[in-house]
Motif scaffolding. Sequence first.
Motif, short mmCIF file in Angstrom:
data_model
loop_
_atom_site.label_atom_id
_atom_site.label_comp_id
_atom_site.label_asym_id
_atom_site.label_seq_id
_atom_site.Cartn_x
_atom_site.Cartn_y
_atom_site.Cartn_z
N TRP A 227 44.14 44.66 27.15
CA TRP A 227 43.78 43.96 28.38
C TRP A 227 43.74 42.45 28.24
O TRP A 227 43.74 41.73 29.22
CB TRP A 227 42.39 44.43 28.87
N ARG A 230 38.90 37.82 28.34
CA ARG A 230 38.50 36.78 29.29
C ARG A 230 37.09 37.08 29.76
O ARG A 230 36.64 38.24 29.64
CB ARG A 230 39.48 36.72 30.45
N LEU A 279 45.35 52.14 41.48
CA LEU A 279 43.93 51.82 41.30
C LEU A 279 43.05 52.65 42.22
O LEU A 279 41.99 53.12 41.84
CB LEU A 279 43.68 50.33 41.57
N GLY B 53 36.65 35.33 39.80
CA GLY B 53 37.68 36.22 40.34
C GLY B 53 39.02 35.96 39.66
O GLY B 53 39.12 35.21 38.69
N GLN B 54 40.04 36.59 40.25
CA GLN B 54 41.36 36.59 39.60
C GLN B 54 41.92 35.19 39.35
O GLN B 54 42.62 34.96 38.38
CB GLN B 54 42.34 37.38 40.48
N ASP B 187 50.32 43.77 45.00
CA ASP B 187 50.21 44.36 46.33
C ASP B 187 49.29 43.53 47.24
O ASP B 187 48.23 44.00 47.66
CB ASP B 187 49.70 45.80 46.19
N VAL B 215 52.08 46.79 42.52
CA VAL B 215 51.00 46.77 41.54
C VAL B 215 49.72 46.31 42.23
O VAL B 215 49.64 45.18 42.70
CB VAL B 215 51.34 45.79 40.39
N PRO B 216 48.70 47.19 42.32
CA PRO B 216 47.45 46.76 42.95
C PRO B 216 46.83 45.58 42.22
O PRO B 216 46.97 45.46 40.99
CB PRO B 216 46.55 48.00 42.82
N ASN B 218 44.16 43.44 40.27
CA ASN B 218 43.20 43.81 39.23
C ASN B 218 43.66 44.97 38.37
O ASN B 218 42.86 45.62 37.71
CB ASN B 218 41.81 44.11 39.82
N THR B 219 44.97 45.25 38.37
CA THR B 219 45.51 46.25 37.44
C THR B 219 45.42 45.68 36.03
O THR B 219 45.76 44.54 35.79
CB THR B 219 46.97 46.56 37.81
N ARG B 220 44.90 46.48 35.09
CA ARG B 220 44.79 46.01 33.71
C ARG B 220 45.72 46.78 32.77
O ARG B 220 45.99 46.34 31.67
CB ARG B 220 43.33 46.14 33.23
N ASP B 221 46.16 47.94 33.19
CA ASP B 221 47.04 48.71 32.32
C ASP B 221 48.39 48.89 33.01
O ASP B 221 48.48 49.51 34.07
CB ASP B 221 46.42 50.07 32.01
N ASP B 244 45.07 37.01 36.64
CA ASP B 244 44.73 37.81 35.46
C ASP B 244 45.68 38.99 35.29
O ASP B 244 45.88 39.49 34.17
CB ASP B 244 43.29 38.33 35.57
N ALA B 248 47.59 40.22 31.76
CA ALA B 248 47.58 41.57 31.18
C ALA B 248 49.00 42.10 31.02
O ALA B 248 49.35 42.68 29.99
CB ALA B 248 46.75 42.51 32.05
#
Lengths: 306, 428
Positions: A227, A230, A279, B53-54, B187, B215-216, B218-221, B244, B248
Amino acid sequence: MFDLLPHIVNGLTLGLLFALIALGFMLIVGVMEQINLAHGSLFALGAYVAVVLLGPQPPLPPGLFEWWVGQGLGMRYALTLLIAPMIVGLVGAVVELALRRTYGKDPLYGLLLTFGVAMVIEEAIRSIWGTRDYSLPTPTTIAGGFIAGDLIWSTYRFYAAAVAAGVILLTWLFIEKTPYGAVIKAGAHDSEMVRALGFDLATLRTGVFVLGTMLAAFAGIIMAPIWGIRPHMGVDAVVPAFLVIVLGGVGSFWGAVVAGLMVGLVVGLTGAYASEWSLLSMYLLLVAVVTVRSRGLFGKKSILEA
Amino acid sequence: MSEREVSRRRLLQGSATAAALAGVGSFFGPWHHNRAYAQSKPIKIGLTCDASGQYGNSGQDDLRGIRMAIAEANARGGVLGRKIEWITADTETTPATGTRIAERFVREEAAFLIGAVHSGVANAITQVAAKHGIIYLNTNSSAPSEAGENCSRVKFVWDGNGSNFSKAAVRNAVESIGKNWLLLTNDYVWGHSTSNATKALVEAAGGRIVDNLLVPQNTRDFTSYLLKVQQLKPDVVATAIGGDDIKALRTQVAQLKLDGKPAWINNQQDWPDIWGQPDTLFGVFGTTWYHKLALPGVPEFVAKWKAAADGGAIPVPGNVSYNGYMATRELLRAIERAGSTNNIKIIRQLEALRIPAEDRMQHFEAYMDPATHQLQQTIYLARRNVKPADPTDLYEILSWTRPQDVVDEAAAGKCKLVPHDQVPTVDA
């Protein structure tokens, strides 16, 4: 099916990582009936402490510093996996000391306290390390990718999934097969009886909280190369952790593991075939399960139904 | 039990009534204000910069540039002989918070609003600014919609947008790399509008979109997306992933060693998203400025910025801080040229803005498009610098394109600016 297989494998590895993130959270909720909203921040703190230890200038006394930097990355990484959770575990002990005053009272007090702790830790991270991103150095043996079929796979992801499975198993063995685990479980069911039998309940609770914190920090180190690191990475962790334990059933060890795998599978498969839902899919899964089974998959009566 | 105690039901009823009234109030106006502040007051500017936030990192980098421009103006004695004051609050990369903060700043008599990275937040602030006639500088949000369907007479957009960057990169990539393109799209409005622009350009150049993976936020993977990339085997993957999320993604692409093939076109890369993880910088990407451009004035600007930033998280100015600085500087200059803080006079000044290349530290003259209110400027394409001169030297600049050659032609058709006389007048 051949197209589907990589996404199933990916989903299962991801699921093990979700279960690892949720493990410490689940332990504290299940045993102490405390929802630790600082779990995500402790997860992030683990990653930051690991960055310091594996960085070029770890703050160590002379002598120890020379010995440490003289080791290969593999050795330092392995030791960091042990040391960083211990350091964060001390923070957990302090949090538990503060939390003691809320025991036996409205659960809202504990929630608010841990929420405050989460904010303090996140701001402390911003003050100490700033807002920039960090990456965690990993040994070359677990970095990179390998080819299976005609796809390149991440070596680290399989390593992380294997470690997650191992830690989940060790934690289960500790809880189920050792005398300490028996006392912890007994303390969860009837703390007064445990106290009457001569066990120090305060120490027991501290031990559980510290163990949960160490698991959070450990998960943070494992997830860091995937990930990135941060300040608000903790928020990314605490939401799925909460979701996994509710889905699995609050207090159920294997419920959390099964729920983690389910969430991983759903997120992995929707990511590949209906990506805009990836998500949202975990939340929809939760809604679907709790609609028909309000206690989650393997849940027992808990504080959420008190 | 006191008679004055408010029952829960009463409280809920009251809240519902208040909410309904607030909704009605914003729907029916007021549409026109005439506001004049006392001339002795300093000129107050509200800085709507994300701190969390992002886009928290980018928002704070934006703020550094804005503050530097204000500090320089104050050091010269202010604007029109008046000191510039600023207030800021965290807009949290959240449109609702952006609206709330903008409304608060207007109540606190801010005569101008500056700052935004996330297009949803920028659009939310625009609505507030338009309602009150407050000039708003969108410093760093680069959704094509910001100067298209979401444009406004009071808003000026200072960053290159997704269409500009795509135009600079796509034709050449279709011809030199391959025709099969896969889109990875965040997205939300910036991702969609950027990918739409890329799609149109790819198809116009004879290429084909094999898939568009949404891709939504806050996707991390990204593993499932990357497996899909491997299965579909496109020639080029064009990403419209920001904040962010792109950090990732870059980490995971590097981890999977996918950074060589397929080729990656990453639209714009904001400097705060790059700093700290140079090893994951892959593909070709766009920018509007680089601190090592071999142009007059750049070293002096970098030195000034470093002194002003006073050891911040990022050691050199990047495109985000640069845009914040340039936008603010040009607003303050426009006030001076207008000889007034009257919003309509300043809007007319900004609509006629032309900035010589040397003054902007870019290769070509920049100009404000009066039909869309987007600054048309030099667009640079870059890739990772494999022979850095120092730890900050992350980019190798591959090309620079004239503003006229990357104009987003679709924007003018989508942008409907209200006439000047329909804008509520504001005089600070």
